[in-house]
Design a protein around this motif. Sequence first.
Motif, PDB file in Angstrom:
ATOM      1  N   ARG A 100       0.829  -1.203   0.000  1.00  0.00           N
ATOM      2  CA  ARG A 100       0.000   0.000   0.000  1.00  0.00           C
ATOM      3  C   ARG A 100       0.863   1.253   0.000  1.00  0.00           C
ATOM      4  O   ARG A 100       1.975   1.271   0.542  1.00  0.00           O
ATOM      5  CB  ARG A 100      -0.881  -0.012   1.251  1.00  0.00           C
ATOM      6  N   GLU A 102       0.622   4.049   1.521  1.00  0.00           N
ATOM      7  CA  GLU A 102       0.944   4.673   2.803  1.00  0.00           C
ATOM      8  C   GLU A 102       2.232   4.093   3.384  1.00  0.00           C
ATOM      9  O   GLU A 102       2.985   4.799   4.053  1.00  0.00           O
ATOM     10  CB  GLU A 102      -0.195   4.471   3.812  1.00  0.00           C
ATOM     11  N   LEU A 106       4.779   7.033   4.481  1.00  0.00           N
ATOM     12  CA  LEU A 106       5.046   7.397   5.877  1.00  0.00           C
ATOM     13  C   LEU A 106       6.534   7.550   6.187  1.00  0.00           C
ATOM     14  O   LEU A 106       6.905   8.460   6.937  1.00  0.00           O
ATOM     15  CB  LEU A 106       4.393   6.392   6.828  1.00  0.00           C
ATOM     16  N   LEU A 132       7.389  13.525  15.569  1.00  0.00           N
ATOM     17  CA  LEU A 132       7.071  13.279  14.159  1.00  0.00           C
ATOM     18  C   LEU A 132       7.689  11.962  13.708  1.00  0.00           C
ATOM     19  O   LEU A 132       7.041  11.145  13.043  1.00  0.00           O
ATOM     20  CB  LEU A 132       7.600  14.443  13.313  1.00  0.00           C
ATOM     21  N   ILE A 135       5.806   8.904  15.815  1.00  0.00           N
ATOM     22  CA  ILE A 135       4.429   8.541  15.465  1.00  0.00           C
ATOM     23  C   ILE A 135       4.389   7.805  14.135  1.00  0.00           C
ATOM     24  O   ILE A 135       3.685   6.811  13.981  1.00  0.00           O
ATOM     25  CB  ILE A 135       3.543   9.805  15.462  1.00  0.00           C
ATOM     26  N   SER A 136       5.204   8.257  13.168  1.00  0.00           N
ATOM     27  CA  SER A 136       5.245   7.520  11.904  1.00  0.00           C
ATOM     28  C   SER A 136       5.748   6.100  12.140  1.00  0.00           C
ATOM     29  O   SER A 136       5.249   5.152  11.526  1.00  0.00           O
ATOM     30  CB  SER A 136       6.162   8.213  10.904  1.00  0.00           C
ATOM     31  N   LEU A 139       3.134   3.676  13.593  1.00  0.00           N
ATOM     32  CA  LEU A 139       2.189   3.242  12.559  1.00  0.00           C
ATOM     33  C   LEU A 139       2.836   2.210  11.651  1.00  0.00           C
ATOM     34  O   LEU A 139       2.242   1.184  11.327  1.00  0.00           O
ATOM     35  CB  LEU A 139       1.756   4.439  11.716  1.00  0.00           C
ATOM     36  N   ALA A 142       3.233  -1.269  13.106  1.00  0.00           N
ATOM     37  CA  ALA A 142       1.980  -2.028  13.198  1.00  0.00           C
ATOM     38  C   ALA A 142       1.311  -2.182  11.846  1.00  0.00           C
ATOM     39  O   ALA A 142       0.174  -2.632  11.766  1.00  0.00           O
ATOM     40  CB  ALA A 142       1.037  -1.336  14.173  1.00  0.00           C
ATOM     41  N   PHE A 143       2.001  -1.841  10.779  1.00  0.00           N
ATOM     42  CA  PHE A 143       1.340  -1.722   9.478  1.00  0.00           C
ATOM     43  C   PHE A 143       0.813  -3.051   8.955  1.00  0.00           C
ATOM     44  O   PHE A 143      -0.226  -3.108   8.316  1.00  0.00           O
ATOM     45  CB  PHE A 143       2.314  -1.126   8.461  1.00  0.00           C
ATOM     46  N   ARG A 145      -1.198  -5.492   9.461  1.00  0.00           N
ATOM     47  CA  ARG A 145      -2.247  -5.748  10.437  1.00  0.00           C
ATOM     48  C   ARG A 145      -2.607  -7.217  10.558  1.00  0.00           C
ATOM     49  O   ARG A 145      -3.061  -7.667  11.593  1.00  0.00           O
ATOM     50  CB  ARG A 145      -3.499  -4.966  10.044  1.00  0.00           C
TER      51      ARG A 145
ATOM     52  N   LEU B 174       2.695  16.475  11.857  1.00  0.00           N
ATOM     53  CA  LEU B 174       2.549  15.378  12.812  1.00  0.00           C
ATOM     54  C   LEU B 174       1.094  14.940  12.902  1.00  0.00           C
ATOM     55  O   LEU B 174       0.772  13.752  12.879  1.00  0.00           O
ATOM     56  CB  LEU B 174       3.058  15.866  14.170  1.00  0.00           C
ATOM     57  N   VAL B 177       0.116  13.042   9.872  1.00  0.00           N
ATOM     58  CA  VAL B 177       0.598  11.660   9.923  1.00  0.00           C
ATOM     59  C   VAL B 177      -0.301  10.826  10.817  1.00  0.00           C
ATOM     60  O   VAL B 177      -0.678   9.694  10.474  1.00  0.00           O
ATOM     61  CB  VAL B 177       2.057  11.625  10.427  1.00  0.00           C
ATOM     62  N   ILE B 180      -3.476  10.034   8.944  1.00  0.00           N
ATOM     63  CA  ILE B 180      -3.230   8.984   7.954  1.00  0.00           C
ATOM     64  C   ILE B 180      -3.151   7.632   8.653  1.00  0.00           C
ATOM     65  O   ILE B 180      -3.727   6.642   8.201  1.00  0.00           O
ATOM     66  CB  ILE B 180      -1.918   9.258   7.187  1.00  0.00           C
ATOM     67  N   GLY B 181      -2.462   7.623   9.797  1.00  0.00           N
ATOM     68  CA  GLY B 181      -2.281   6.378  10.527  1.00  0.00           C
ATOM     69  C   GLY B 181      -3.601   5.791  10.980  1.00  0.00           C
ATOM     70  O   GLY B 181      -3.820   4.584  10.859  1.00  0.00           O
ATOM     71  N   VAL B 184      -5.222   4.275   8.030  1.00  0.00           N
ATOM     72  CA  VAL B 184      -4.529   3.077   7.572  1.00  0.00           C
ATOM     73  C   VAL B 184      -4.823   1.897   8.484  1.00  0.00           C
ATOM     74  O   VAL B 184      -5.109   0.794   8.027  1.00  0.00           O
ATOM     75  CB  VAL B 184      -3.008   3.345   7.525  1.00  0.00           C
ATOM     76  N   LEU B 185      -4.785   2.141   9.798  1.00  0.00           N
ATOM     77  CA  LEU B 185      -4.919   1.022  10.728  1.00  0.00           C
ATOM     78  C   LEU B 185      -6.358   0.547  10.842  1.00  0.00           C
ATOM     79  O   LEU B 185      -6.600  -0.582  11.240  1.00  0.00           O
ATOM     80  CB  LEU B 185      -4.383   1.415  12.103  1.00  0.00           C
TER      81      LEU B 185
END
Lengths: 485, 192
Positions: A100, A102, A106, A132, A135-136, A139, A142-143, A145, B174, B177, B180-181, B184-185
């Motif tokens: 994907r 994202e 990211l 910043l 947090i990326s 995500l 855990a991408f 899923r 931030l 992001v 988006i997260g 996405v999740l």
Amino acid sequence: MIRWFCPEVLLVLTGVTLILADALIPPGKKEWLPRLSILLGIALFIFTIWQSGQPMPEVWANLFVTDGLSLVFKPFFVLCLVGVTLISVRYPMGREEVVRTEFLALPFFSTAGLCLLASARDFLAIFVALELVAISLYLLAAFHRSRAASLEAGMKLLVMGGLSTGFLVMGIAWLYATAGSTEFSRIILEQAGRPASPALLFAVGLILTGLAFKIAAVPFHAWAPDVYEGAPTPITAFLAIASKAAGFVLLLRIFCLGAFALDSVGWVFRPILLTMGIATVTLGTLAALPQRNLKRYLAYSGIAHAGYMLLALGTWGESGMGTVAGYLWAYLLATFPVFIFVQELERVHGNADMRHLDGLAQRDPGPALGLTLCFLSMAGLPPLLGFSAKLSVFTALWSAGEIPGLVVGVIMAVVGLGFYLVPIRAMYWEREPDVVPAQRFPSFLVWILLLAGAAQLILGFQPRPLVRLVEKSLAPMVSGNLQGK
Amino acid sequence: MRWVVRSIVRFASGTASNRKSSQRMEPFFFWVLAVGLVASAIGLVVFRNPVTCAVCLVVTLVMEAALFVTLEAFFLAVVQVIVYAGAVMVLFLFVIMLLDVKEEARQSLPWAKVIWVVGIGGGAVIGVPRIASVFPGAGQALHWGEGKGGTSAAELGRLLFSSYGPLFLATGVLLLVATIGVVVLCRKDPEA
């Protein structure tokens, strides 16, 4: 105006562009997006090398600075991004073999945060940039899923990251109450020449704790193996290299260049850094011995490397700082190819268990040779690049007179040779398993690994380019930066 | 008792006109709020029932806002109540509604943890002022209003968009992001 086109801004714009493209382009026509992201990454890398000497926009001047350290490490982070994008494209996500967008976009945001970190000169800037990045990364970890391990990794990273941020923010608050400012140069001016107050030391301790989580130093290392094992491999590589390097760049900036580069602070924190370094080297090396999963193994190897860099940092001088900068580049060059290999191993076998290495040299002599050179370089065997890196750590320790750290470092380097030999022995001396998977490694892997191995050799014999980089990183201010003030 | 009530009324009726009395009352309010704050924070960690925890969090946030008021940072106090005690807490409550509250509440109180937390909290209450007394500005309260800048919305805004402008932008990225997260999740896969 031209200054607004700095790597950070362009990285964010690229990330946004990728996401918008994903949303707007009709399905079925998106095959070229991964390729586009790779191309943009490479273009950004070239741009960063060309541009990173330029000062940042004037209005940013009281928060960010362009100096040797940012000059050397912005390309480092963008290079990590290129590598991560290259292997993200091939990450086996699930049934449909398409990644994907994202997942590709990211890391661009995360890298923007890393580049901001590399030139931050204010603790508030550090906090925002670090968040910043973090947090990326939560995500991205855990991408995947559909895999429980990936979700677990994301959750663990989130909790540990939150905890470390808590320490950091508490430290910044104490620092503000003590020194009345969060800007490095003001703190130095305020605190120079007087004994460090307990409140300041408390603040430094809290900030150090927060950063020790990021670099996975003992005793704040426990999250690393689980997270590295569970996260998607490209993200593991990003965590192991870019995130760790970010922690060290911050430590360099805080302890060697600004804010706490004071004798009064060093008197207390040098022994603490050295002790942490000794503990980290010892634990990373010894705990790596029984590992059977290649990703966990690399996690402990990374912990051990962090220990060596902490030891160098503990020498508290310019030599220590240059050593860490050079070590990080050597670490990147030796570790990233291994992660590329790990991902291909996962594609072929489904997991990164070390028994898949058995007899690899008979099946695929090219990758086996490249991997061997990378592992030996990590171990620090003489003609290779890793040797120069380790040697410079030991010289820095010797000239600073830190004999205990030196002794432990040398012993653990020898023990480490033993554990880096484990995968090499499996590749060359173990018998090939009876059931060989039908899928073979792609041909580009052979070339990448051979190239990486050759780089270890060439840079080992001729470390001149790396030395020049290190010298550049020590330059206090880049010329042309002053006119912006 | 009457004196306390009168002082509270006078304090609430206007800090500018009754500067002296409000400053005399400040330590009193500080200690009331600080003890309440730490106690409710301990409750937040210790209680088993998620709803009780949420209420403790609300109390903590409101007390903190009150502390901001005693520091004359009125705008911060209002934002604290609106954003945290208001918006964020409502989100928390939605999440709690998804949990099995009864199952969580049935577990007994972990006394070892309680003792630990109370010990650390108590130690912090006693110890922090001790360490804090070595601050260069200790003794004189840190009044934002009297320092540089000020705390009105206009002045905070000016600071946010001038010196800290880049950080404001970075925070925007931030949040992007994070958005988006979330998508996405939580998004369902197209073909699944």
